[in-house]
Design an enzyme around this catalytic site. Structure first.
Site, PDB file in Angstrom:
ATOM      1  N   ASP A 193     -25.409  52.078 -20.416  1.00 49.19           N
ATOM      2  CA  ASP A 193     -25.038  53.291 -19.691  1.00 49.19           C
ATOM      3  C   ASP A 193     -26.146  54.302 -19.913  1.00 49.19           C
ATOM      4  OD1 ASP A 193     -22.632  52.218 -18.920  1.00 49.19           O
ATOM      5  OD2 ASP A 193     -21.446  53.948 -19.536  1.00 49.19           O
TER       6      ASP A 193
ATOM      7  N   LYS B 219     -21.832  56.434 -12.267  1.00 48.00           N
ATOM      8  CA  LYS B 219     -20.732  56.856 -13.129  1.00 48.00           C
ATOM      9  C   LYS B 219     -20.460  58.338 -12.900  1.00 48.00           C
ATOM     10  CE  LYS B 219     -19.829  56.930 -18.149  1.00 48.00           C
ATOM     11  NZ  LYS B 219     -20.394  56.506 -19.456  1.00 48.00           N
TER      12      LYS B 219
ATOM     13  N   LYS C  14     -18.025  53.660 -11.714  1.00 46.87           N
ATOM     14  CA  LYS C  14     -17.316  53.831 -12.979  1.00 46.87           C
ATOM     15  C   LYS C  14     -16.871  55.275 -13.158  1.00 46.87           C
ATOM     16  CE  LYS C  14     -17.896  53.468 -18.015  1.00 46.87           C
ATOM     17  NZ  LYS C  14     -18.790  53.017 -19.113  1.00 46.87           N
TER      18      LYS C  14
END
Length: 275
Positions: free
Chosen positions: A155, A175, A211
């Site tokens: 990430d 995300k 996400k």
């Protein structure tokens, strides 16, 4: 994860035409909150799907090998075995999508999952999490170390200043937030991001994952996110390869809801293992 996004030639003309009708997005988000939730076996099925898409996360300053080991055990056994048997799902290999930790805890997670005999990927936050305000050389070194320690997913915190100045980069997943902000995953933001993913797919044929992360704590919220993904992107996005829920406490509520569905009573504190 899905196949890597190879990127595409930057087309500023396309990007400059993007316009967000904010009032319409906000209205749609308010309608989403009023969606009637599914019940009974349908609810249980949606919740088990949500479990398989969770990035089970611990990102605390006081993380230790022991709490990471406990998290990994829960990652492999997210729902109590007898509950899964009652649903005839005990032999389906249900686990979470990934375990997410800081780079310094990656080795602990990899070893714990290896001992547990499962192939759940370890994800790690890197690149100056959560602010992203570290030099590029430091970000690259942190990513390299996390991969060397055994992380299979990273990430990355982007340099938001580059985005704000129009210096775009490609990504395999996008995300909503780090989960460390005052406001994190919200439906209006999710709608806009998913429609950008859809447009990119139409333009290039490349699928980018999504996400939402931060503030997703209840089973009802998880189901709503799944239903929104189905509406905006289609069923093919409802897989761990293209959709993840970044959460640390969500799994506890999902298991409580499944416990109630199976037993007809509310779980007491000692009924469910700690996540």
């Amino acid at each position: 994860m899905a196949g890597r996004n190879p990127g595409t030639e930057l087309e500023l003309g396309w990007i400059s035409k993007v316009h967000v009708n904010r009032p319409a997005v906000v209205r749609h988000a308010e309608q989403i909150k009023k969606w009637r939730t599914v019940k009974g076996n349908w609810q249980a099925a949606w919740l088990l799907k949500a479990v398989t898409c969770i990035d089970l996360t611990t990102l605390s300053g006081d993380d230790t090998p022991s709490n990471v080991h406990r998290l990994c055990f829960k990652a492999k056994h997210p729902i109590r075995e007898d509950l899964l048997k009652a649903l005839d799902m005990h032999d389906k290999g249900i686990t979470v999508g990934a375990v997410c930790v800081y780079p310094t805890r990656v080795t602990d997670a990899v070893n714990a999952l290896k001992v547990a005999g499962c192939n759940i990927p370890v994800a790690s936050v890197a690149a100056g999490f959560p602010s992203g305000q570290t030099p590029l050389e430091t970000k690259l070194a942190e990513i390299k170390l996390a991969v060397e320690y055994g992380a299979r997913e990273i990430d990355i915190v982007i340099s938001r200043s580059l985005v704000l100045t129009g210096q775009w980069e490609r990504s395999d997943f996008i995300k909503t937030s780090t989960g460390k902000e005052v406001e994190n995953a919200t439906f209006p933001v999710g709608i806009v991001m998913m429609r950008a993913i859809r447009e990119f797919y139409w333009q290039t044929g490349n699928k980018v994952g999504f996400k939402p992360a931060g503030g997703i704590r209840t089973a009802k919220e998880a189901i709503t996110w799944l239903m929104l993904v189905k509406e905006e992107l289609g069923v093919e996005w409802l897989t761990p390869e293209l959709f993840r829920l970044g959460a640390s406490s969500l799994l506890e509520d999902i298991e409580k809801q499944i416990f109630y569905h199976v037993t007809g009573s509310y779980a007491l504190q000692h009924d469910l293992a700690m996540a």
